[in-house]
Design an enzyme around this catalytic site. Sequence first.
Site: not given
Length: 381
Positions: A93, A304
Amino acid sequence: INAEYMGGNEAATSTFASDALTLPQITRAPSFGLPQKLPLVQESTAIGPVRGRSLKQLFLGNLQRFPKSWSAQGFSQSDAIPYGLVQNEGGPCGVLAVIQSRVIQYQVHGGESHGEALVRALGKTVWISAKMSPDRLAYVCLPASDTQTQLTKSPANALAGIRTYEFSSEDGVLAWFRKNLPVYQAPQGPGLLLLAVSVILSRGGPDSVAGDMDANESTSIIVEHGYTNQSVVNLLISGRACSNVFDGEKHFDGGDGEPLCMRGVTVPCTIGFLSYYEHFGYFAVGQRLKNPAQPIWVVSFESHYSVIFAPTSDHPVTQVFDLYYYDQHGCQDEEIRLTLDCSAGVPHVTSGGDMAPPLEDTIRTRWPGASIDWNGTDPIL
Protein backbone atom coordinates in the site's frame (compact mmCIF):
# COMPACT_ATOMS: atom_id res chain seq x y z
CA ILE A 1 -4.78 -3.84 -19.14
CA ASN A 2 -6.67 -0.66 -18.40
CA ALA A 3 -9.39 -0.31 -21.03
CA GLU A 4 -9.63 3.46 -20.71
CA TYR A 5 -5.99 3.96 -21.61
CA MET A 6 -6.35 1.61 -24.57
CA GLY A 7 -9.28 3.66 -25.87
CA GLY A 8 -11.88 0.99 -25.14
CA ASN A 9 -14.60 2.87 -23.24
CA GLU A 10 -16.75 5.91 -23.69
CA ALA A 11 -16.02 9.22 -22.04
CA ALA A 12 -17.02 9.17 -18.41
CA THR A 13 -17.46 11.79 -15.74
CA SER A 14 -17.74 11.39 -12.00
CA THR A 15 -20.93 12.49 -10.30
CA PHE A 16 -20.91 14.28 -7.00
CA ALA A 17 -23.19 16.27 -4.78
CA SER A 18 -23.47 19.89 -5.84
CA ASP A 19 -20.97 21.03 -3.23
CA ALA A 20 -18.52 18.21 -3.84
CA LEU A 21 -15.39 17.89 -5.91
CA THR A 22 -15.75 18.42 -9.66
CA LEU A 23 -13.19 16.51 -11.67
CA PRO A 24 -12.13 17.12 -15.25
CA GLN A 25 -13.79 14.86 -17.76
CA ILE A 26 -12.04 11.54 -18.21
CA THR A 27 -11.81 10.71 -21.90
CA ARG A 28 -10.08 8.27 -24.15
CA ALA A 29 -6.33 8.60 -23.96
CA PRO A 30 -4.94 11.03 -26.52
CA SER A 31 -2.39 10.21 -29.17
CA PHE A 32 0.91 10.92 -27.45
CA GLY A 33 2.96 11.50 -30.57
CA LEU A 34 5.82 9.20 -29.59
CA PRO A 35 9.18 9.88 -31.20
CA GLN A 36 10.35 7.38 -33.79
CA LYS A 37 13.26 6.49 -31.50
CA LEU A 38 13.24 7.09 -27.79
CA PRO A 39 16.23 9.12 -26.50
CA LEU A 40 17.94 6.18 -24.83
CA VAL A 41 21.39 6.57 -23.33
CA GLN A 42 21.97 2.92 -24.18
CA GLU A 43 19.93 0.03 -25.54
CA SER A 44 18.15 -2.27 -23.10
CA THR A 45 20.17 -4.65 -20.98
CA ALA A 46 19.24 -7.33 -18.46
CA ILE A 47 19.86 -6.53 -14.79
CA GLY A 48 22.12 -9.59 -14.54
CA PRO A 49 22.79 -12.12 -11.77
CA VAL A 50 25.01 -10.00 -9.48
CA ARG A 51 22.61 -7.09 -9.26
CA GLY A 52 19.67 -9.50 -9.25
CA ARG A 53 20.97 -11.04 -6.01
CA SER A 54 21.55 -7.60 -4.50
CA LEU A 55 18.01 -6.51 -5.38
CA LYS A 56 16.60 -9.74 -3.96
CA GLN A 57 18.38 -9.10 -0.67
CA LEU A 58 17.19 -5.50 -0.54
CA PHE A 59 13.59 -6.42 -1.26
CA LEU A 60 13.23 -9.58 0.78
CA GLY A 61 15.89 -9.72 3.48
CA ASN A 62 15.38 -13.16 5.01
CA LEU A 63 12.24 -13.95 3.00
CA GLN A 64 12.65 -16.57 0.31
CA ARG A 65 10.18 -15.31 -2.30
CA PHE A 66 7.96 -12.39 -3.19
CA PRO A 67 4.45 -12.34 -1.76
CA LYS A 68 1.77 -12.40 -4.47
CA SER A 69 0.63 -9.01 -3.20
CA TRP A 70 3.90 -7.60 -4.61
CA SER A 71 4.47 -9.82 -7.65
CA ALA A 72 0.94 -9.54 -9.12
CA GLN A 73 -0.01 -5.89 -8.59
CA GLY A 74 -0.40 -3.31 -11.33
CA PHE A 75 -1.61 0.28 -11.43
CA SER A 76 -5.15 -0.41 -12.64
CA GLN A 77 -7.94 2.14 -12.59
CA SER A 78 -10.99 1.99 -10.32
CA ASP A 79 -14.34 1.44 -12.04
CA ALA A 80 -16.04 3.79 -9.57
CA ILE A 81 -13.55 6.58 -8.84
CA PRO A 82 -12.08 8.09 -12.04
CA TYR A 83 -8.77 9.03 -10.44
CA GLY A 84 -8.54 5.93 -8.23
CA LEU A 85 -6.04 3.09 -8.40
CA VAL A 86 -6.92 -0.39 -7.12
CA GLN A 87 -4.92 -2.47 -4.64
CA ASN A 88 -5.52 -6.23 -4.90
CA GLU A 89 -4.14 -7.44 -1.56
CA GLY A 90 -2.63 -5.99 1.61
CA GLY A 91 1.08 -5.23 1.67
CA PRO A 92 2.36 -2.82 -1.00
CA CYS A 93 0.00 0.00 0.00
CA GLY A 94 2.89 2.40 0.62
CA VAL A 95 3.98 2.24 -3.02
CA LEU A 96 0.43 2.53 -4.35
CA ALA A 97 -0.43 5.44 -2.07
CA VAL A 98 2.49 7.54 -3.33
CA ILE A 99 1.61 6.88 -6.99
CA GLN A 100 -2.05 7.52 -6.17
CA SER A 101 -1.07 10.88 -4.70
CA ARG A 102 0.72 11.88 -7.88
CA VAL A 103 -2.15 10.68 -10.07
CA ILE A 104 -4.38 13.02 -8.05
CA GLN A 105 -1.85 15.82 -8.54
CA TYR A 106 -1.93 15.51 -12.33
CA GLN A 107 -5.52 14.34 -12.88
CA VAL A 108 -7.59 16.13 -10.22
CA HIS A 109 -5.44 19.23 -9.82
CA GLY A 110 -3.91 19.30 -13.29
CA GLY A 111 -6.82 18.21 -15.50
CA GLU A 112 -4.95 15.44 -17.33
CA SER A 113 -6.61 12.24 -18.54
CA HIS A 114 -6.15 9.28 -16.23
CA GLY A 115 -3.67 7.63 -18.60
CA GLU A 116 -1.50 10.73 -18.89
CA ALA A 117 -1.74 11.39 -15.14
CA LEU A 118 -0.46 7.88 -14.46
CA VAL A 119 2.37 8.33 -16.98
CA ARG A 120 3.42 11.52 -15.22
CA ALA A 121 3.08 9.98 -11.77
CA LEU A 122 5.32 7.04 -12.66
CA GLY A 123 7.81 9.16 -14.59
CA LYS A 124 8.10 11.83 -11.91
CA THR A 125 8.67 9.22 -9.20
CA VAL A 126 11.52 7.64 -11.16
CA TRP A 127 13.06 10.98 -12.11
CA ILE A 128 13.03 12.30 -8.53
CA SER A 129 15.25 9.38 -7.54
CA ALA A 130 17.47 9.82 -10.60
CA LYS A 131 18.11 13.45 -9.63
CA MET A 132 19.43 12.24 -6.27
CA SER A 133 21.94 9.85 -7.83
CA PRO A 134 25.49 10.91 -8.76
CA ASP A 135 25.06 10.28 -12.50
CA ARG A 136 21.45 11.58 -12.75
CA LEU A 137 20.46 8.68 -15.00
CA ALA A 138 16.98 7.15 -14.84
CA TYR A 139 16.32 3.46 -15.33
CA VAL A 140 12.97 1.97 -16.29
CA CYS A 141 12.11 -1.69 -16.58
CA LEU A 142 10.19 -4.28 -18.58
CA PRO A 143 9.71 -7.90 -17.51
CA ALA A 144 11.12 -10.96 -19.21
CA SER A 145 8.61 -13.57 -20.37
CA ASP A 146 9.01 -15.60 -17.17
CA THR A 147 9.47 -12.78 -14.64
CA GLN A 148 6.21 -13.23 -12.75
CA THR A 149 6.51 -17.01 -12.55
CA GLN A 150 10.09 -16.78 -11.31
CA LEU A 151 9.30 -14.11 -8.68
CA THR A 152 7.53 -16.72 -6.55
CA LYS A 153 10.11 -19.46 -7.25
CA SER A 154 13.55 -17.95 -7.78
CA PRO A 155 13.41 -14.20 -7.02
CA ALA A 156 17.07 -13.48 -7.77
CA ASN A 157 16.79 -15.07 -11.23
CA ALA A 158 13.53 -13.22 -11.88
CA LEU A 159 15.09 -9.87 -11.01
CA ALA A 160 18.23 -10.68 -13.01
CA GLY A 161 16.17 -11.17 -16.17
CA ILE A 162 14.33 -7.85 -16.04
CA ARG A 163 15.26 -5.55 -18.93
CA THR A 164 16.35 -2.00 -18.13
CA TYR A 165 16.33 1.15 -20.27
CA GLU A 166 18.50 4.14 -19.40
CA PHE A 167 17.57 7.82 -19.88
CA SER A 168 19.27 11.11 -19.11
CA SER A 169 16.14 13.29 -19.23
CA GLU A 170 12.69 13.31 -17.65
CA ASP A 171 11.11 13.79 -21.08
CA GLY A 172 12.70 10.55 -22.23
CA VAL A 173 11.33 8.71 -19.21
CA LEU A 174 7.82 10.08 -19.81
CA ALA A 175 7.90 9.10 -23.49
CA TRP A 176 8.95 5.57 -22.50
CA PHE A 177 6.12 5.22 -19.99
CA ARG A 178 3.59 6.44 -22.56
CA LYS A 179 4.74 3.68 -24.90
CA ASN A 180 4.80 0.94 -22.25
CA LEU A 181 2.03 2.00 -19.87
CA PRO A 182 -0.24 -1.04 -20.48
CA VAL A 183 2.44 -3.30 -18.97
CA TYR A 184 2.26 -1.26 -15.77
CA GLN A 185 -1.55 -1.04 -15.76
CA ALA A 186 -2.33 -4.76 -15.99
CA PRO A 187 -4.27 -5.48 -12.75
CA GLN A 188 -2.43 -8.73 -11.97
CA GLY A 189 0.78 -7.75 -13.71
CA PRO A 190 4.22 -6.89 -12.30
CA GLY A 191 3.83 -3.13 -12.72
CA LEU A 192 4.29 -2.20 -9.08
CA LEU A 193 7.43 -4.30 -8.71
CA LEU A 194 8.84 -2.97 -11.98
CA LEU A 195 8.36 0.57 -10.71
CA ALA A 196 10.08 -0.24 -7.41
CA VAL A 197 13.06 -1.74 -9.26
CA SER A 198 13.18 1.30 -11.58
CA VAL A 199 13.29 3.70 -8.63
CA ILE A 200 15.99 1.71 -6.83
CA LEU A 201 18.21 1.56 -9.90
CA SER A 202 17.62 5.25 -10.62
CA ARG A 203 18.68 6.11 -7.06
CA GLY A 204 22.01 4.41 -7.79
CA GLY A 205 21.24 0.78 -7.03
CA PRO A 206 20.65 -1.39 -3.95
CA ASP A 207 23.78 -0.17 -2.14
CA SER A 208 22.76 3.47 -2.51
CA VAL A 209 19.25 2.80 -1.23
CA ALA A 210 20.56 0.80 1.74
CA GLY A 211 23.05 3.61 2.41
CA ASP A 212 20.20 6.12 2.69
CA MET A 213 18.78 4.22 5.66
CA ASP A 214 19.93 4.46 9.25
CA ALA A 215 22.76 2.07 10.09
CA ASN A 216 20.74 0.31 12.78
CA GLU A 217 17.69 -0.33 10.59
CA SER A 218 16.69 -3.48 8.76
CA THR A 219 17.19 -2.63 5.11
CA SER A 220 14.59 -4.92 3.53
CA ILE A 221 11.89 -3.17 1.52
CA ILE A 222 9.25 -5.80 2.30
CA VAL A 223 8.86 -6.26 6.03
CA GLU A 224 6.64 -8.39 8.29
CA HIS A 225 3.30 -9.49 6.77
CA GLY A 226 4.42 -8.16 3.38
CA TYR A 227 4.11 -4.53 4.50
CA THR A 228 6.07 -1.66 2.98
CA ASN A 229 9.09 -0.28 4.82
CA GLN A 230 8.63 3.44 5.58
CA SER A 231 12.02 4.09 3.98
CA VAL A 232 10.57 3.06 0.62
CA VAL A 233 7.68 5.51 1.01
CA ASN A 234 10.24 8.22 1.73
CA LEU A 235 12.26 7.16 -1.32
CA LEU A 236 9.24 7.44 -3.60
CA ILE A 237 8.24 10.82 -2.17
CA SER A 238 11.63 12.52 -1.81
CA GLY A 239 14.14 10.51 -3.85
CA ARG A 240 16.04 9.23 -0.81
CA ALA A 241 15.25 6.15 1.28
CA CYS A 242 15.74 7.88 4.63
CA SER A 243 14.50 5.98 7.66
CA ASN A 244 12.73 8.88 9.38
CA VAL A 245 10.10 11.50 8.60
CA PHE A 246 11.55 14.48 10.48
CA ASP A 247 13.45 17.24 8.65
CA GLY A 248 17.19 16.88 8.10
CA GLU A 249 19.53 14.69 10.13
CA LYS A 250 19.98 14.14 13.85
CA HIS A 251 23.30 13.12 15.37
CA PHE A 252 23.68 11.20 18.61
CA ASP A 253 26.26 9.31 20.62
CA GLY A 254 25.76 5.68 19.64
CA GLY A 255 26.74 4.52 23.13
CA ASP A 256 29.89 2.73 22.04
CA GLY A 257 31.90 5.83 21.26
CA GLU A 258 30.70 5.85 17.68
CA PRO A 259 28.45 8.67 16.41
CA LEU A 260 24.94 7.72 15.32
CA CYS A 261 23.25 9.58 12.48
CA MET A 262 19.48 9.35 12.03
CA ARG A 263 18.45 10.49 8.57
CA GLY A 264 15.28 12.37 7.73
CA VAL A 265 13.90 14.28 4.75
CA THR A 266 16.40 16.79 3.36
CA VAL A 267 14.54 18.29 0.38
CA PRO A 268 11.22 20.08 -0.21
CA CYS A 269 8.47 17.64 -1.24
CA THR A 270 5.65 17.95 -3.74
CA ILE A 271 3.38 15.58 -1.82
CA GLY A 272 3.29 15.12 1.94
CA PHE A 273 2.93 12.54 4.67
CA LEU A 274 1.04 12.28 7.97
CA SER A 275 1.21 9.50 10.54
CA TYR A 276 -1.15 8.21 13.23
CA TYR A 277 1.91 7.49 15.39
CA GLU A 278 2.47 11.21 15.83
CA HIS A 279 -0.88 11.44 17.59
CA PHE A 280 0.59 9.27 20.35
CA GLY A 281 3.86 11.19 20.50
CA TYR A 282 6.08 8.44 19.13
CA PHE A 283 7.67 10.90 16.68
CA ALA A 284 6.85 14.13 14.84
CA VAL A 285 6.59 14.44 11.08
CA GLY A 286 8.72 17.31 9.81
CA GLN A 287 7.51 20.42 8.03
CA ARG A 288 8.80 19.26 4.64
CA LEU A 289 6.24 16.46 4.66
CA LYS A 290 3.52 18.29 6.60
CA ASN A 291 3.62 21.27 4.23
CA PRO A 292 4.23 19.90 0.72
CA ALA A 293 3.97 22.00 -2.43
CA GLN A 294 0.68 20.29 -3.34
CA PRO A 295 -2.13 19.83 -0.77
CA ILE A 296 -1.94 16.04 -1.02
CA TRP A 297 -0.80 13.77 1.81
CA VAL A 298 -0.07 10.06 2.09
CA VAL A 299 -1.56 9.09 5.45
CA SER A 300 -0.46 6.13 7.56
CA PHE A 301 -2.65 4.56 10.24
CA GLU A 302 -3.34 1.00 11.37
CA SER A 303 -0.41 -0.33 9.29
CA HIS A 304 -1.94 1.01 6.07
CA TYR A 305 -1.18 3.87 3.68
CA SER A 306 -3.88 5.84 1.88
CA VAL A 307 -4.40 9.44 0.71
CA ILE A 308 -6.10 12.71 1.67
CA PHE A 309 -6.16 15.74 -0.61
CA ALA A 310 -7.70 19.13 -1.19
CA PRO A 311 -10.07 19.52 -4.17
CA THR A 312 -7.78 22.04 -5.88
CA SER A 313 -4.05 22.72 -5.96
CA ASP A 314 -4.50 25.60 -3.50
CA HIS A 315 -3.71 24.93 0.13
CA PRO A 316 -6.67 25.54 2.47
CA VAL A 317 -6.48 28.99 4.08
CA THR A 318 -9.92 29.26 5.74
CA GLN A 319 -11.03 27.81 9.08
CA VAL A 320 -13.56 25.51 7.38
CA PHE A 321 -12.60 23.52 4.27
CA ASP A 322 -12.99 20.15 2.58
CA LEU A 323 -10.53 17.33 2.13
CA TYR A 324 -11.13 14.11 0.22
CA TYR A 325 -10.03 10.68 1.33
CA TYR A 326 -9.19 7.78 -0.97
CA ASP A 327 -8.11 4.28 0.01
CA GLN A 328 -6.89 2.23 -2.95
CA HIS A 329 -7.55 -0.97 -0.94
CA GLY A 330 -10.92 0.15 0.39
CA CYS A 331 -13.15 -0.90 -2.53
CA GLN A 332 -14.64 2.60 -2.52
CA ASP A 333 -17.70 3.01 -4.73
CA GLU A 334 -18.17 6.67 -3.87
CA GLU A 335 -16.01 9.55 -2.78
CA ILE A 336 -15.44 10.40 0.87
CA ARG A 337 -15.60 14.13 1.55
CA LEU A 338 -14.45 15.39 4.94
CA THR A 339 -15.25 18.89 6.17
CA LEU A 340 -12.75 20.28 8.68
CA ASP A 341 -13.48 23.12 11.11
CA CYS A 342 -10.15 24.24 12.54
CA SER A 343 -11.82 26.52 15.10
CA ALA A 344 -13.63 23.68 16.85
CA GLY A 345 -11.04 23.09 19.59
CA VAL A 346 -11.37 19.30 19.71
CA PRO A 347 -9.17 18.14 22.62
CA HIS A 348 -6.13 15.94 22.08
CA VAL A 349 -6.87 12.58 23.73
CA THR A 350 -4.53 9.59 23.63
CA SER A 351 -5.88 7.44 26.47
CA GLY A 352 -8.68 4.87 26.45
CA GLY A 353 -11.17 7.71 26.23
CA ASP A 354 -10.15 8.47 22.64
CA MET A 355 -12.97 7.07 20.50
CA ALA A 356 -12.13 9.08 17.39
CA PRO A 357 -11.47 7.20 14.14
CA PRO A 358 -7.71 6.85 13.50
CA LEU A 359 -7.97 8.91 10.31
CA GLU A 360 -9.34 11.85 12.31
CA ASP A 361 -6.51 11.70 14.84
CA THR A 362 -4.02 11.46 11.97
CA ILE A 363 -5.49 14.53 10.26
CA ARG A 364 -5.32 16.47 13.53
CA THR A 365 -1.55 16.04 13.63
CA ARG A 366 -1.61 18.59 10.78
CA TRP A 367 -4.67 20.63 11.85
CA PRO A 368 -4.79 20.42 15.68
CA GLY A 369 -8.21 20.74 17.27
CA ALA A 370 -10.14 20.43 14.01
CA SER A 371 -13.56 18.81 14.02
CA ILE A 372 -14.19 16.49 11.09
CA ASP A 373 -17.60 15.97 9.49
CA TRP A 374 -17.88 12.85 7.32
CA ASN A 375 -20.87 14.28 5.45
CA GLY A 376 -23.03 11.17 5.72
CA THR A 377 -20.30 8.60 5.11
CA ASP A 378 -19.76 6.06 7.89
CA PRO A 379 -16.48 6.91 9.63
CA ILE A 380 -13.64 4.48 9.00
CA LEU A 381 -12.81 2.80 12.30
